[in-house]
Design a protein around this motif. Structure first.
Motif, PDB file in Angstrom:
ATOM      1  N   MET A 105       0.843  -1.465   0.086  1.00  0.00           N
ATOM      2  CA  MET A 105       0.085  -0.023   0.171  1.00  0.00           C
ATOM      3  C   MET A 105       0.926   1.068   0.003  1.00  0.00           C
ATOM      4  SD  MET A 105      -3.127   1.036  -0.036  1.00  0.00           S
ATOM      5  CE  MET A 105      -3.813   2.518   0.378  1.00  0.00           C
ATOM      6  N   GLY A 106       1.838   0.921   0.877  1.00  0.00           N
ATOM      7  CA  GLY A 106       2.841   2.343   0.754  1.00  0.00           C
ATOM      8  C   GLY A 106       3.443   2.716  -0.431  1.00  0.00           C
ATOM      9  N   GLN A 107       4.000   1.817  -1.187  1.00  0.00           N
ATOM     10  CA  GLN A 107       4.629   1.979  -2.501  1.00  0.00           C
ATOM     11  C   GLN A 107       3.821   2.540  -3.568  1.00  0.00           C
ATOM     12  OE1 GLN A 107       5.868  -2.054  -3.821  1.00  0.00           O
ATOM     13  NE2 GLN A 107       7.886  -2.028  -2.288  1.00  0.00           N
ATOM     14  N   ILE A 108       2.235   1.924  -3.560  1.00  0.00           N
ATOM     15  CA  ILE A 108       1.376   2.475  -4.621  1.00  0.00           C
ATOM     16  C   ILE A 108       1.123   3.969  -4.152  1.00  0.00           C
ATOM     17  CG2 ILE A 108      -1.090   2.381  -5.269  1.00  0.00           C
ATOM     18  CD1 ILE A 108      -0.817  -0.550  -4.358  1.00  0.00           C
ATOM     19  N   ALA A 109       1.148   4.553  -2.852  1.00  0.00           N
ATOM     20  CA  ALA A 109       0.913   5.781  -2.464  1.00  0.00           C
ATOM     21  C   ALA A 109       2.010   6.628  -2.763  1.00  0.00           C
ATOM     22  CB  ALA A 109       0.434   5.736  -0.967  1.00  0.00           C
ATOM     23  N   SER A 110       3.412   6.039  -2.688  1.00  0.00           N
ATOM     24  CA  SER A 110       4.470   6.846  -3.073  1.00  0.00           C
ATOM     25  C   SER A 110       4.583   7.199  -4.442  1.00  0.00           C
ATOM     26  CB  SER A 110       5.637   6.330  -2.381  1.00  0.00           C
ATOM     27  OG  SER A 110       5.844   5.072  -2.947  1.00  0.00           O
ATOM     28  N   ARG A 111       4.032   5.974  -5.294  1.00  0.00           N
ATOM     29  CA  ARG A 111       4.130   6.311  -6.804  1.00  0.00           C
ATOM     30  C   ARG A 111       3.224   7.385  -7.160  1.00  0.00           C
ATOM     31  NH1 ARG A 111       4.465   0.080  -8.856  1.00  0.00           N
ATOM     32  NH2 ARG A 111       6.475  -0.432  -8.088  1.00  0.00           N
ATOM     33  N   VAL A 112       2.034   7.451  -6.661  1.00  0.00           N
ATOM     34  CA  VAL A 112       1.015   8.325  -6.883  1.00  0.00           C
ATOM     35  C   VAL A 112       1.417   9.595  -6.782  1.00  0.00           C
ATOM     36  CG1 VAL A 112      -1.577   9.088  -6.568  1.00  0.00           C
ATOM     37  CG2 VAL A 112      -0.922   6.687  -6.986  1.00  0.00           C
ATOM     38  N   VAL A 113       2.039   9.819  -5.560  1.00  0.00           N
ATOM     39  CA  VAL A 113       2.367  11.322  -4.906  1.00  0.00           C
ATOM     40  C   VAL A 113       3.589  11.652  -5.878  1.00  0.00           C
ATOM     41  CG1 VAL A 113       3.554  12.347  -2.953  1.00  0.00           C
ATOM     42  CG2 VAL A 113       1.661  10.825  -2.391  1.00  0.00           C
TER      43      VAL A 113
END
Length: 196
Positions: free
Chosen positions: A1-9
């Motif tokens: 979940m953290g990796q997806i959020a960081s990619r989006v940001v």
């Protein structure tokens, strides 16, 4: 979940970066950082002392510029890679590959001991001597021999002792065990309940 959020940001932050950067660069002057009160007070003091300070600060100093142009840094050291490789290849490997001997107490005893100090070996020696014959090896005699303070020697002898090995007689060991078994056998639950 953290990796997806960081990619989006990261994608949001990089969106239209070039246009935003050009817009900031095309502005006349960037907005200056806010000044602290202490900095403003310092500026007021300098303006009182020298009213032409801001003019000097904004004007190019030709003398200083000329001096900076005259300064040259030259280096005469050279580093030859081939020479360094040759030196590395020539390095002599150790000929003695045996393991080093272990020291008596796990570390190397110093060869020279300052006055008023003693090594671990010396301390064990005089503690053992004092335990074996306290009348002969008194604190004062030990202090004189090792050139230490008598009070310090008394504290050492009081707080530190060497281990004494006690080997019991095999016959007495067997009798102690048999006596313990007898006590356990005679002490039955009925006798315990009747005694209470």
């Amino acid at each position: 979940m953290g990796q997806i959020a960081s990619r989006v940001v990261r994608k949001i932050n990089r969106f239209n970066v070039e246009n935003r950067a050009h817009r900031i660069l095309e502005r006349d002057k960037p907005t200056p950082a806010p000044k602290y009160e202490s900095n403003l007070r310092d500026m007021e003091r300098t303006m009182e002392l020298d009213p032409t300070f801001l003019e000097k600060l904004n004007k190019k100093d030709l003398e200083l510029d000329q001096r900076l142009k005259n300064v040259y840094v030259t280096s005469k050291d050279s580093y030859d890679i081939n020479k360094a490789k040759a030196e590395k290849e020539i390095q002599i490997l150790p000929t003695d590959r045996s393991t080093p001997e272990d020291f008596e107490y796990g570390y190397q005893e110093p060869k020279k001991v300052t006055v008023g100090r003693c090594t671990l070996k010396q301390a064990l020696e005089f503690i053992t001597n004092h335990q074996s014959d306290p009348e002969k090896w008194t604190a004062q005699k030990i202090a004189d021999d090792y050139k230490m303070k008598p009070k310090l020697i008394e504290h050492i002898l009081h707080h530190f002792k060497t281990y004494n090995v006690f080997i019991p007689d095999q016959n007495s060991k067997e009798t102690v065990l048999t006596q313990a078994k007898r006590k356990l056998l005679t002490d039955t639950p009925k006798s315990r309940s009747s005694s209470t």
